[in-house]
Each structure stands twice: as structure tokens, then as C-alpha cells.
Design an enzyme around this catalytic site. Structure first.
Site, mmCIF file in Angstrom:
data_model
loop_
_atom_site.group_PDB
_atom_site.id
_atom_site.type_symbol
_atom_site.label_atom_id
_atom_site.label_comp_id
_atom_site.label_asym_id
_atom_site.label_seq_id
_atom_site.Cartn_x
_atom_site.Cartn_y
_atom_site.Cartn_z
ATOM 1 N N ALA A 163 13.526 19.537 -3.811
ATOM 2 C CA ALA A 163 14.352 18.729 -3.100
ATOM 3 C C ALA A 163 15.823 19.411 -3.535
ATOM 4 C CB ALA A 163 14.387 17.633 -3.866
ATOM 5 N N LYS A 206 3.511 4.147 18.890
ATOM 6 C CA LYS A 206 3.723 5.325 18.247
ATOM 7 C C LYS A 206 4.021 6.294 19.516
ATOM 8 C CE LYS A 206 0.731 4.500 14.468
ATOM 9 N NZ LYS A 206 -0.854 4.712 13.896
ATOM 10 N N ALA A 214 12.270 -3.548 -4.118
ATOM 11 C CA ALA A 214 12.211 -4.814 -3.878
ATOM 12 C C ALA A 214 11.199 -5.359 -3.046
ATOM 13 C CB ALA A 214 13.571 -5.091 -3.104
ATOM 14 N N GLU A 229 8.755 9.809 9.874
ATOM 15 C CA GLU A 229 7.333 10.889 10.012
ATOM 16 C C GLU A 229 6.226 9.909 9.636
ATOM 17 O OE1 GLU A 229 5.641 13.271 11.328
ATOM 18 O OE2 GLU A 229 7.291 14.740 10.373
ATOM 19 N N ASP A 270 -0.643 -0.742 18.731
ATOM 20 C CA ASP A 270 -0.146 0.180 17.595
ATOM 21 C C ASP A 270 -0.022 1.664 18.150
ATOM 22 O OD1 ASP A 270 0.122 0.676 14.716
ATOM 23 O OD2 ASP A 270 -1.354 2.192 15.306
ATOM 24 N N THR A 329 0.869 -1.202 -0.075
ATOM 25 C CA THR A 329 -0.047 0.079 0.125
ATOM 26 C C THR A 329 0.850 1.353 -0.130
ATOM 27 O OG1 THR A 329 -1.589 -1.358 1.090
ATOM 28 C CG2 THR A 329 -2.020 1.226 1.282
HETATM 29 N N1 LIG Z 1 -0.964 1.220 5.119
HETATM 30 C C1 LIG Z 1 -1.071 2.286 5.765
HETATM 31 O O1 LIG Z 1 -1.893 3.023 5.722
HETATM 32 C C2 LIG Z 1 0.106 2.669 6.681
HETATM 33 C C3 LIG Z 1 0.231 3.783 7.421
HETATM 34 C C4 LIG Z 1 1.297 4.078 8.137
HETATM 35 C C5 LIG Z 1 2.501 3.366 8.324
HETATM 36 N N2 LIG Z 1 2.254 2.177 7.580
HETATM 37 C C6 LIG Z 1 3.550 1.291 7.626
HETATM 38 O O2 LIG Z 1 4.090 1.086 6.522
HETATM 39 C C7 LIG Z 1 4.645 -0.206 6.389
HETATM 40 C C8 LIG Z 1 3.981 -0.887 5.144
HETATM 41 O O3 LIG Z 1 2.799 -0.949 5.098
HETATM 42 P P1 LIG Z 1 1.753 -1.340 4.091
HETATM 43 O O4 LIG Z 1 0.235 -1.060 4.480
HETATM 44 O O5 LIG Z 1 2.414 -0.780 2.767
HETATM 45 O O6 LIG Z 1 1.959 -3.010 3.974
HETATM 46 P P2 LIG Z 1 1.607 -4.068 3.003
HETATM 47 O O7 LIG Z 1 0.386 -3.469 1.935
HETATM 48 O O8 LIG Z 1 1.180 -5.184 3.559
HETATM 49 O O9 LIG Z 1 2.926 -4.284 2.130
HETATM 50 C C9 LIG Z 1 4.155 -4.790 2.537
HETATM 51 C C10 LIG Z 1 4.923 -4.822 1.406
HETATM 52 O O10 LIG Z 1 6.129 -5.489 1.793
HETATM 53 C C11 LIG Z 1 6.597 -6.768 1.177
HETATM 54 N N3 LIG Z 1 7.076 -7.831 2.382
HETATM 55 C C12 LIG Z 1 6.730 -8.040 3.482
HETATM 56 N N4 LIG Z 1 7.323 -8.788 4.101
HETATM 57 C C13 LIG Z 1 8.715 -8.936 3.539
HETATM 58 C C14 LIG Z 1 9.659 -9.506 3.491
HETATM 59 N N5 LIG Z 1 10.075 -10.248 4.605
HETATM 60 N N6 LIG Z 1 10.622 -9.750 2.617
HETATM 61 C C15 LIG Z 1 10.213 -9.082 1.305
HETATM 62 N N7 LIG Z 1 9.041 -8.285 1.179
HETATM 63 C C16 LIG Z 1 8.396 -8.352 2.164
HETATM 64 C C17 LIG Z 1 5.075 -7.361 0.708
HETATM 65 O O11 LIG Z 1 5.192 -8.422 -0.100
HETATM 66 P P3 LIG Z 1 3.934 -9.341 -0.612
HETATM 67 O O12 LIG Z 1 2.944 -8.822 -0.595
HETATM 68 O O13 LIG Z 1 4.775 -10.083 -1.928
HETATM 69 O O14 LIG Z 1 4.234 -10.456 0.619
HETATM 70 C C18 LIG Z 1 4.454 -6.015 0.417
HETATM 71 O O15 LIG Z 1 4.698 -5.737 -1.101
HETATM 72 C C19 LIG Z 1 4.261 -1.093 7.651
HETATM 73 O O16 LIG Z 1 5.457 -0.962 8.482
HETATM 74 C C20 LIG Z 1 3.118 -0.198 8.307
HETATM 75 O O17 LIG Z 1 2.851 -0.223 9.596
HETATM 76 C C21 LIG Z 1 1.171 1.931 6.718
#
Ligand SMILES: NC(=O)c1ccc[n+]([C@@H]2O[C@H](COP(=O)([O-])OP(=O)(O)OC[C@H]3O[C@@H](n4cnc5c(N)ncnc54)[C@H](OP(=O)(O)O)[C@@H]3O)[C@@H](O)[C@H]2O)c1
Length: 432
Positions: free
Chosen positions: A33, A203, A43, A127, A199, A13
Site C-alpha cells: 500500500a 449484483k 463501531a 469489489e 441478491d 462476519t
Molecule cells: N457474509 C458474507 O459472506 C458476505 C459476502 C459478501 C458481502 N457481504 C455483505 O457484507 C455486509 C456485512 O455482512 P456480514 O455477513 O458481515 O453481516 P453480519 O455478520 O450480520 O454483521 C453485521 C454487523 O453490523 C452490525 N450492525 C448491523 N446493523 C447495524 C446498525 N444499524 N447499527 C449498528 N451496527 C449494526 C451488527 O451488529 P450486531 O451483531 O450487534 O447486531 C454486526 O456486527 C453486508 O452488506 C453483506 O451483504 C457479506
């Protein structure tokens, strides 16, 4: 100037949000920038052919990215703790700036990672880890840096706030509101981290470290979630002039720093009570600025990407301030020392004299009653089997005394179920 070369780990996401913001705002991002920001490689575990990488190459080895000589910045967006912290550590060891949105990693490993970054004069931006697009890290570490901070209080979990708002505004039960949050993609399939407060605690421990220099120790946060809040609590709170909000609170007290995450009654006159749905808000009270309230979208692809890309651009300009936290910071106070007014909902037999018995016990402990809700105002779906809730708002009292008094009240033969207790939080200038 050479382009700033960026490698992103993760293609979920937030990573897709980052690609999209950089694509959408390319010209202004490069201009502001001061150099071209180039995403060289992305990756992740699995390729996603449907995602346009805008010229970046794809790798399925996240650990190879931090070692690449040509890269300047590594962006960690995989989530989780072990692999994510490994990627960040490797990146710093190899002289790369790092940007992450990972609150779990920062709350658990942040101290060492920040030390490593500042020792090597590298930036470690996080951030996006706290409150989506809301620039709270930037404010605490730069804009408001001249202040001695007194209080940081925030709605820092959008899912919990979404659920509480749906309960308050649409009279939904907790379970229905949770299901709706899941359907809309706000809550995780396993929403434990959101609704049980973990969570928010991640924070809050970061915010407390930034504001008060407490060591980044998330285990010391007192954590309560929202799963025990009922629709009736929300209705009674409303009758008393309050909203129920899930807050992370860190406050400087005489002997240390408070660090707690739990549901609170917040005056309906305070702006915080009007932060609705998945919005986040953080109140900062400082001895020069007074109260500053920052509010905005707490999560989601583009809002989080807004913060992440901002951190990348700051790394490009090399004008970041190194952030140091903790180690021998102030003592974190136990929850027993917290002093708050309390809301009590006491299920009792529908008999005369029960209220008087409860009031006598409270008064034995010097707990005075600020307000109570009379029988005729109780919610319609309670009190139909020979019992009624006694709803009381107390004046401020220390947690340990309140707990002791309630143990006695709970043992009264007239009390027919567990007592609900919610702390009331007076945020600065609310009029109550
Ligand atoms: N979503 C939000 O609104 C939001 C807001 C603030 C902060 N965050 C933080 O941002 C981070 C990412 O969140 P997200 O929502 O983008 O998560 P997500 O949609 O689950 O995406 C995670 C990505 O990382 C890959 N991945 C996960 N573990 C991996 C590993 N061990 N090796 C290689 N690839 C790996 C996944 O690949 P696969 O899909 O192929 O498994 C997927 O592409 C998290 O720390 C989350 O707490 C998210």
C-alpha cells in the site's frame, strides 16, 4: 508518509475477516500500500469482547465514525439499506474514501453515491459486494476497460449454486439441499433474497451499470429464483447435455440491454457448468478480449475481506480510477424481447397423440423442436398416476411468442399440471 487511518462500521462476519486479513498480512499490506494501514476504530451496535480488535478502539455509534477528523477511510460492513447508506453518504460528505461490501445499497443508491465520490475525488470501493474475492469490478473498470462489452453472465449467488449443485451431484431435493445450505451457514435464516434471485439481481444491476452504463435501476431486472426447479428437471437437463445454473445475464442487444436473473440450462461442455457449490463465476465477453471467465469463492469472511482490504489499499495509493455510471444510459429491454431456446416439461395424460398435439401448437407459432425425451427415459418417480411428462428442448424463439404458445398448450385437456419452462443460455463458444 502518514498512516492511512481506517474506521470500520460493523463487527460481523466480514468485518472480522477484514481485521484478520490485516493482522495476518500486516507487513506485506503496508509495503504494497506504500503506507501503514491502521484500523483506528470499529463501531457496531453491540460490543463483541471475544473479538480481538488489534489495538483499535470500539464505539457503539456508527454515525459518529464518518465525522471523525482523523480518519481517511470508512468501511461500511453493517449490511441493510438505510443506516448503511446514511453512513456512506456522511463519509463522502466529510471527505472520506469509502469501502463497502453492500450490494443492496449499491444497487439502490449507488448512482448518487458514485457521483458524490467522483465529484469530491474520493474512491468508493465495492469489489466485495459482487462476487466475494472474484475481482470483477476491477476487471470491468480497469483491466478490460478497452473493450466494448457484449455479455456479462454470472453465477453470482453462492447459496443458489450450492443448492443446485447438491441437487445435481447428490440427487437431493430442493428442500433438503436448502436445509443443508442453511446448516452450513451459506443461506440466511430467511433465504428469500438468495433463492428468489433478489441478491443476484442487486449484483447484476451493478455489473450492467459498469459494463453498459445502464442506470443503476435494480427494479428493471427481470427476476426469477430457483425454488420451482425440481430434481427431475435437473435429471432431464442432464440427459439433454445441460446443467441447471442460476445466472445473472446482461447483454448488449440492438435496441438496448438485457437484464435478467433466472435459472438456465447451460451446456455441460461450458466451463460455467463446472462451477460448483458456493463458488461464483462471471463470464465477460468483450470485442477485443473475447471471453474471460473469472471464478472463485463468492462469499465468506476471508474471501470477502480479501476484496475489501484490496479496496482499502487502493484508496491508500490514490491510484484508483473514478467509477461513473448511468443516468442516461441505454434502454433496458423487457423480458418479452429476450430470445432463447427453451426447455419445457409438460405434465400430460399418458395417451397416444398428446405429443403430436403439443408439437402442432408449437409449430403453429414457428417454434421448432430441437430434442425431446421419450417415455422410457423419464424419471422413475414421475408418471405413476396415469400421466407422463413431455420434455422438449426448442430452438431459439422470442419470449413473447413462447409465452403465447404455452398458454395454448396449457389449455389442452390432456395437460394435467403447470408447464415448467427454463431458458437455455448459450454462452459464447459452447458447441451447442
Ligand atoms: N457474509 C458474507 O459472506 C458476505 C459476502 C459478501 C458481502 N457481504 C455483505 O457484507 C455486509 C456485512 O455482512 P456480514 O455477513 O458481515 O453481516 P453480519 O455478520 O450480520 O454483521 C453485521 C454487523 O453490523 C452490525 N450492525 C448491523 N446493523 C447495524 C446498525 N444499524 N447499527 C449498528 N451496527 C449494526 C451488527 O451488529 P450486531 O451483531 O450487534 O447486531 C454486526 O456486527 C453486508 O452488506 C453483506 O451483504 C457479506
Amino acid at each position: 508518509v502518514e498512516p492511512l487511518k481506517v474506521g470500520i462500521c460493523g463487527l460481523g462476519t466480514v468485518a472480522q475477516g477484514v481485521l484478520s486479513v490485516i493482522q495476518k498480512n500486516t507487513a506485506l499490506i503496508n509495503r504494497r500500500a506504500g503506507r501503514i494501514i491502521e484500523i483506528s476504530v470499529v463501531a457496531s451496535r453491540n460490543p463483541r469482547p471475544e473479538v480481538d480488535l488489534h489495538g483499535a478502539t470500539f464505539s457503539n455509534d456508527i454515525f459518529e465514525i464518518p465525522l471523525r477528523n482523523e480518519l481517511d477511510v470508512i468501511v461500511e460492513l453493517i449490511g441493510g439499506e438505510d443506516d448503511a447508506s446514511k453512513v456512506i453518504k456522511l463519509a463522502l460528505e466529510n471527505g472520506k474514501h469509502v469501502v463497502t461490501a453492500n450490494k443492496a445499497v449499491m444497487a439502490i443508491y449507488g448512482e448518487k453515491l458514485l457521483q458524490a465520490a467522483s465529484a469530491s475525488k474520493l474512491s468508493l470501493g465495492f469489489e466485495g459486494a459482487i462476487a466475494g474475492s472474484v475481482p470483477i469490478v476491477m476487471n470491468l473498470t480497469e483491466a478490460l476497460i478497452a473493450n466494448e462489452y457484449e455479455l456479462i453472465a454470472g453465477i453470482i449467488n453462492g447459496t443458489s449454486n450450492y443448492i443446485l449443485t447438491a441437487m445435481e451431484k447428490e440427487q437431493k431435493t430442493f428442500q433438503d439441499a436448502l436445509r443443508e445450505a442453511q446448516d452450513l451457514g451459506y443461506a440466511e435464516a430467511d433465504p428469500k433474497y438468495d433463492i428468489e434471485g433478489v441478491d443476484a439481481a442487486h449484483k447484476l444491476s451493478i455489473l450492467s451499470a459498469l459494463a453498459f452504463g445502464t442506470s443503476l435501476n435494480f427494479e428493471k431486472v427481470h427476476i426469477e429464483g430457483i425454488s420451482s426447479i425440481t430434481l427431475n428437471d435437473i435429471k432431464y437437463a442432464e440427459l439433454l447435455g445441460y446443467s441447471v445454473k442460476h445466472l445473472g445475464i446482461t447483454r448488449r442487444a440492438e435496441n438496448g440491454v438485457e437484464l435478467r436473473v433466472h435459472p438456465c440450462l447451460v451446456s455441460s461442455e461450458h466451463l460455467m457448468s463446472r462451477v460448483e457449490g458456493s463458488m461464483n463465476a462471471v463470464l465477460v465477453s468483450g470485442n477485443a478480449a473475447g471471453e474471460t471467465l473469472l471464478a472463485g469463492p463468492g462469499a465468506g469472511a476471508l474471501p470477502t475481506a480479501s476484496a475489501v482490504v484490496g479496496d482499502i489499499m487502493r484508496a491508500a495509493r490514490s491510484n484508483f480510477m473514478p467509477i461513473t455510471v448511468g443516468e442516461s444510459g441505454p434502454h433496458i429491454l423487457p423480458i418479452a424481447d429476450a430470445i432463447n431456446p427453451h426447455y419445457l416439461r409438460i405434465p400430460s395424460l399418458d395417451r397416444t397423440g398428446v405429443f403430436a398435439k403439443v408439437a402442432t401448437i408449437l409449430s403453429d407459432y414457428n417454434i421448432s423442436i430441437d430434442a425431446a425425451i421419450q417415455n422410457e427415459q423419464i424419471a422413475v418417480d414421475e408418471g405413476d398416476e396415469g400421466w407422463v411428462p413431455i420434455v422438449i428442448l426448442t430452438h431459439a424463439v422470442s419470449e413473447s411468442i413462447m409465452v403465447e404458445a404455452l398458454e395454448k398448450v396449457q389449455k389442452l385437456p390432456d395437460i394435467v399440471g403447470s408447464i415448467t419452462r427454463i431458458r437455455v443460455e448459450h454462452l459464447g463458444t459452447d458447441s451447442k
